[in-house]
Design an enzyme around this catalytic site. Structure first.
Site, PDB file in Angstrom:
ATOM      1  CG  ASP A   1      50.056   4.752  14.697  1.00  0.00           C
ATOM      2  OD1 ASP A   1      50.328   5.555  13.796  1.00  0.00           O
ATOM      3  OD2 ASP A   1      49.334   3.755  14.513  1.00  0.00           O
ATOM      4  CG  HIS A   2      54.963   7.346  11.730  1.00  0.00           C
ATOM      5  ND1 HIS A   2      54.694   6.052  11.380  1.00  0.00           N
ATOM      6  CD2 HIS A   2      55.016   8.041  10.563  1.00  0.00           C
ATOM      7  CE1 HIS A   2      54.591   5.979  10.059  1.00  0.00           C
ATOM      8  NE2 HIS A   2      54.782   7.165   9.541  1.00  0.00           N
TER       9      HIS A   2
ATOM     10  CG  HIS B   1      50.113   3.995  10.266  1.00  0.00           C
ATOM     11  ND1 HIS B   1      50.740   4.153  11.480  1.00  0.00           N
ATOM     12  CD2 HIS B   1      51.046   3.465   9.435  1.00  0.00           C
ATOM     13  CE1 HIS B   1      52.000   3.734  11.380  1.00  0.00           C
ATOM     14  NE2 HIS B   1      52.202   3.301  10.159  1.00  0.00           N
TER      15      HIS B   1
HETATM   16  C1  BG6 Z   1      55.191   2.446   8.178  1.00  0.00           C
HETATM   17  C2  BG6 Z   1      55.003   1.246   7.303  1.00  0.00           C
HETATM   18  O1  BG6 Z   1      54.607   2.236   9.426  1.00  0.00           O
HETATM   19  O2  BG6 Z   1      54.588   3.566   7.568  1.00  0.00           O
HETATM   20  C3  BG6 Z   1      55.569   1.488   5.926  1.00  0.00           C
HETATM   21  O3  BG6 Z   1      55.637   0.122   7.900  1.00  0.00           O
HETATM   22  C4  BG6 Z   1      55.015   2.758   5.330  1.00  0.00           C
HETATM   23  O4  BG6 Z   1      55.283   0.391   5.073  1.00  0.00           O
HETATM   24  C5  BG6 Z   1      55.133   3.905   6.322  1.00  0.00           C
HETATM   25  O5  BG6 Z   1      55.732   3.046   4.163  1.00  0.00           O
HETATM   26  C6  BG6 Z   1      54.404   5.134   5.821  1.00  0.00           C
HETATM   27  O6  BG6 Z   1      54.721   6.236   6.625  1.00  0.00           O
HETATM   28  P1  BG6 Z   1      54.606   7.689   6.046  1.00  0.00           P
HETATM   29  O7  BG6 Z   1      54.920   8.574   7.198  1.00  0.00           O
HETATM   30  O8  BG6 Z   1      55.614   7.793   4.940  1.00  0.00           O
HETATM   31  O9  BG6 Z   1      53.221   7.852   5.534  1.00  0.00           O
END
Ligand code: BG6
Length: 484
Positions: free
Chosen positions: A180-181, A243
């Site tokens: 989960d980044h 997230h």
């Molecule tokens: C992803 C979603 O997991 O996270 C995207 O599928 C979203 O829809 C993205 O844009 C957002 O990531 P970050 O790191 O740009 O906040």
């Protein structure tokens, strides 16, 4: 520590994730000296191409920063240990070929240990066959094998369980790294330190001091080009269930016994288990409509007509434990809004009235992106010969405080952890299970499992979200101060 004799295999090497995140992160790690010195990278995908074509693609994935004199040389070195092999995702022969290619590459290694890290930058439809074939055909007998996978992990509790258990048949929890980044973001990682290394904050971290908490995700663009994917999932599955819940669990868990992965993850699961499924009455759904020349969600050709898919959602969760009983946790996420911002906003209770009138509340804001910052709204006496209080801020904006720091990309941080075998910032099986339990009933309602589907309220592209949001957050006790 990093293992020598490691090959990193990027499956789905010509896809969007590999292009935007995986390769730039691998290159970033290489430049910072965080890849094993003898590492090899192997791209794998269906597209047929030779190494020269693949190297051209890598060049197009990685942006050259202005004035970076050593960039070209570093990229050439990176390409020199990167090669490509094409193959399918569901036939043994392709994976036998991959294995043969890996053995050939590894024959250059001195030791007999073979460490293989498989990064699945793939659509979920092929997760299961790929996980199976990798285990059967490409699992190195000596050394460490790891698999990195990323959401979507199913669409509801049942499908997630199915997916997770199929992967588990082949790959142990120890070998599996579920990304989960958000867990790789600097400010999310900072939560543990802010909370547990500061007595002053820690003492105020409960229902006695806190009135309400908001965790907000805002993006200034719609689903342009991704409508097909998005419509199947919607904002709740895309952002909230994963997230924002990850952020919530670290924000609210009890202090882990240590920083060891299982100690942290045990505490996260424990707090998630104290959250009952979301109620419809606590949820507000929105969908953007065209404005200022920008198209509405339903104007996207890849989106089915009349789709009720929410592109905005606000929902309030409750944690039934002694620390948090009665405190509303409001999660909000939306696409096509007025700005890009992700932040946690903790609003403290009112000061007892009496000597003060109309005095604002303390707030602690942790801005995850952009421009990482922590700030605390405090009331201060205005300097001078009177006793008037005004709201001010104690401001820890990273750019000002840590002027030379380079904040790593989330994927750099996570790939490095996976190479080291540290699971702390990866999602455990049971965490996912509980998170799905919380969201599945509301998702089934939105998908029309129990009758008519709810209709999201419209909001204009580029706005702050549905106008109903303001009364929604007030209902849970959020008070906007005059300074806002
Ligand atoms: C992803 C979603 O997991 O996270 C995207 O599928 C979203 O829809 C993205 O844009 C957002 O990531 P970050 O790191 O740009 O906040």
């Amino acid at each position: 520590e990093l293992k020598e004799n490691t090959v990193i295999v990027v499956l789905g090497a010509s896809g969007d994730l590999a292009k935007k995140k995986t390769y730039p992160a691998l290159f970033g790690l290489y430049r910072m000296g965080f890849l094993p010195t003898d590492v090899k990278i192997v791209g794998y995908a269906r597209t047929k191409m030779d190494d020269a074509e693949y190297h051209k693609r890598i060049t197009s994935y990685i942006k050259k920063p202005d004035g970076d004199a050593e960039f070209d040389e570093a990229l050439n070195q990176f390409k020199a240990f990167s090669s490509y092999i094409s193959g399918g995702y569901d036939d043994s022969e392709s994976f036998q070929n991959l294995n043969a290619a890996l053995e050939k590459i590894e024959s250059g290694y001195k030791s007999k240990d073979r460490n293989r890290v498989f990064y699945l930058a793939l659509p979920p439809s092929v997760f299961i066959p790929v996980a199976k074939h990798l285990k059967e055909q490409c699992h190195a007998p000596n050394g460490i094998n790891r698999i990195i996978i990323e959401k979507p992990f199913g669409k509801d509790l049942e499908s997630a369980r199915e997916l997770l258990s199929s992967v588990k048949e082949h790959w142990s929890e120890e070998e599996t790294f579920r990304i989960d980044h958000y867990l790789g973001k600097e400010m999310v990682k900072n939560l543990l330190v802010l909370r547990f290394a500061n007595v002053a904050l820690n003492a105020a971290w409960d229902k006695n001091s806190i009135s309400n908490v908001q965790i907000t995700f805002k993006e200034p663009f719609g689903t342009e080009g991704r409508g097909g994917y998005f419509d199947e999932f919607g904002i709740i599955r895309d952002i909230l269930q994963n997230h924002l819940m990850q952020v919530l669990s670290i924000l609210t868990m009890e202090r882990p016994v240590s920083f060891a992965a299982e100690d942290i993850r045990d505490e996260k699961v424990k707090v998630l288990r104290a959250i009952p499924p979301i109620e419809r009455e606590d949820t507000l759904l929105g969908q953007y409509v065209g404005a200022h020349g920008k198209p509405g969600y339903l104007d996207d050709d890849t989106v089915p007509r009349n789709s009720n898919c929410p592109t905005y959602a606000a929902t309030t969760l409750w944690i039934h434990n002694p620390r948090w009983e009665g405190v509303p946790f409001i999660l909000k996420a939306g696409k096509a809004l007025n700005e890009a911002k992700v932040e946690i906003r903790i609003q403290f209770k009112d000061v007892t009235q009496g000597i003060f009138k109309d005095i604002g509340r303390n707030e602690l804001v942790m801005r995850i992106q952009p421009a990482e910052a922590v700030y605390l709204k405090l009331n201060t006496k205005t300097p001078g010969l009177h006793t008037r209080a005004i709201p001010t801020e104690m401001d820890l904006t990273y750019k000002r405080r840590f002027t030379d720091a380079k904040i790593p990309e989330a994927y750099e941080s996570l790939i490095l952890d996976a190479l080291k075998g540290d699971h702390s910032n990866f999602v455990r099986n049971d965490e996912l299970d509980v998170a799905w339990k919380i969201f599945t009933p509301i998702l089934h309602w939105i998908d029309g499992h129990n009758g008519a589907k709810p209709t999201p309220v419209p909001y204009p592209y580029g706005s702050r979200g549905p106008k109903e949001v303001e009364p929604f957050i007030s209902k849970y006790g959020f008070k906007r101060s005059q300074a806002d």
